[in-house]
Design a protein around this motif. Structure first.
Motif, PDB file in Angstrom:
ATOM      1  N   LYS A  85      38.799  39.288  44.517  1.00  0.00           N
ATOM      2  CA  LYS A  85      38.533  38.464  45.703  1.00  0.00           C
ATOM      3  C   LYS A  85      37.887  37.142  45.311  1.00  0.00           C
ATOM      4  CE  LYS A  85      35.498  38.450  49.586  1.00  0.00           C
ATOM      5  NZ  LYS A  85      34.363  39.106  50.159  1.00  0.00           N
ATOM      6  N   LEU A 116      28.987  46.693  36.271  1.00  0.00           N
ATOM      7  CA  LEU A 116      29.737  47.285  37.369  1.00  0.00           C
ATOM      8  C   LEU A 116      31.220  47.022  37.173  1.00  0.00           C
ATOM      9  CD1 LEU A 116      27.531  46.096  40.357  1.00  0.00           C
ATOM     10  CD2 LEU A 116      27.513  48.317  39.240  1.00  0.00           C
ATOM     11  N   GLU A 117      32.026  48.013  37.423  1.00  0.00           N
ATOM     12  CA  GLU A 117      33.470  47.831  37.332  1.00  0.00           C
ATOM     13  C   GLU A 117      34.019  47.752  38.736  1.00  0.00           C
ATOM     14  OE1 GLU A 117      35.523  50.215  34.600  1.00  0.00           O
ATOM     15  OE2 GLU A 117      33.968  50.049  33.078  1.00  0.00           O
ATOM     16  N   ASN A 118      33.726  46.667  39.383  1.00  0.00           N
ATOM     17  CA  ASN A 118      34.152  46.436  40.755  1.00  0.00           C
ATOM     18  C   ASN A 118      35.283  45.410  40.725  1.00  0.00           C
ATOM     19  OD1 ASN A 118      34.403  46.231  43.464  1.00  0.00           O
ATOM     20  ND2 ASN A 118      32.305  45.606  43.858  1.00  0.00           N
ATOM     21  N   PHE A 119      36.493  45.890  40.456  1.00  0.00           N
ATOM     22  CA  PHE A 119      37.618  44.991  40.258  1.00  0.00           C
ATOM     23  C   PHE A 119      38.059  44.307  41.547  1.00  0.00           C
ATOM     24  CE2 PHE A 119      38.067  48.094  36.774  1.00  0.00           C
ATOM     25  CZ  PHE A 119      37.881  47.214  35.737  1.00  0.00           C
ATOM     26  N   SER A 120      37.900  44.973  42.685  1.00  0.00           N
ATOM     27  CA  SER A 120      38.342  44.361  43.944  1.00  0.00           C
ATOM     28  C   SER A 120      37.476  43.155  44.295  1.00  0.00           C
ATOM     29  CB  SER A 120      38.302  45.378  45.078  1.00  0.00           C
ATOM     30  OG  SER A 120      36.983  45.838  45.291  1.00  0.00           O
ATOM     31  N   GLU A 121      36.185  43.226  44.032  1.00  0.00           N
ATOM     32  CA  GLU A 121      35.310  42.086  44.306  1.00  0.00           C
ATOM     33  C   GLU A 121      35.612  40.927  43.356  1.00  0.00           C
ATOM     34  OE1 GLU A 121      30.568  41.127  44.890  1.00  0.00           O
ATOM     35  OE2 GLU A 121      31.210  43.125  44.275  1.00  0.00           O
ATOM     36  N   ARG A 127      23.952  38.302  38.923  1.00  0.00           N
ATOM     37  CA  ARG A 127      23.038  39.107  39.733  1.00  0.00           C
ATOM     38  C   ARG A 127      21.675  38.450  39.702  1.00  0.00           C
ATOM     39  NH1 ARG A 127      25.426  42.728  36.238  1.00  0.00           N
ATOM     40  NH2 ARG A 127      27.286  43.618  37.121  1.00  0.00           N
ATOM     41  N   PRO A 131      30.684  37.954  41.358  1.00  0.00           N
ATOM     42  CA  PRO A 131      30.256  39.346  41.159  1.00  0.00           C
ATOM     43  C   PRO A 131      29.578  39.583  39.809  1.00  0.00           C
ATOM     44  CG  PRO A 131      32.645  39.168  41.049  1.00  0.00           C
ATOM     45  CD  PRO A 131      32.140  37.834  41.455  1.00  0.00           C
ATOM     46  N   GLU A 132      29.736  38.696  38.853  1.00  0.00           N
ATOM     47  CA  GLU A 132      29.108  38.863  37.545  1.00  0.00           C
ATOM     48  C   GLU A 132      27.664  38.365  37.517  1.00  0.00           C
ATOM     49  OE1 GLU A 132      30.848  39.294  34.252  1.00  0.00           O
ATOM     50  OE2 GLU A 132      32.530  40.191  35.295  1.00  0.00           O
ATOM     51  N   THR A 146      20.075  44.605  41.757  1.00  0.00           N
ATOM     52  CA  THR A 146      21.461  44.561  41.286  1.00  0.00           C
ATOM     53  C   THR A 146      21.536  44.344  39.777  1.00  0.00           C
ATOM     54  OG1 THR A 146      21.554  42.213  41.846  1.00  0.00           O
ATOM     55  CG2 THR A 146      22.411  43.751  43.468  1.00  0.00           C
TER      56      THR A 146
END
Length: 89
Positions: free
Chosen positions: A58, A50-55, A39, A36-37, A44
């Motif tokens: 995972k 982005l603070e997408n902790f669930s991704e 891009r 996720p880090e 993107t």
């Protein structure tokens, strides 16, 4: 000249280098495709941080890590316990 390098003694070296290159290639493709880090495309990248902790969770908690989490960090635990367990004597 080729027969000088392609000897049976060199096959383990080829195998070790091949495995190392394979592991590096796998990690590179894994990071480019699902990290996720990272891009790659412009849309993107423009999103910023982005603070997408669930991704991220995972990505970090993959199947090998889940499999080895509750196991002892030994290569051969049965043999180790056979030789080190004082109750067996």
């Amino acid at each position: 000249m080729a027969s000088r390098w392609v000897r049976p003694e060199v096959y383990p070296l080829f195998a070790a280098v091949g495995v190392a290159v394979g592991i590096c290639g796998f990690q590179l493709v894994r990071n480019i495709c699902i990290n996720p880090e990272v891009r790659v495309n412009k849309q993107t990248r423009a999103a910023g941080v982005l603070e997408n902790f669930s991704e991220g969770e995972k990505y970090t908690e993959h199947l090998l890590r889940k499999f080895s989490r509750n196991r002892s960090p030994e290569i051969m635990p049965t043999i180790n316990s056979f030789f080190t367990d004082p109750s067996r004597n």
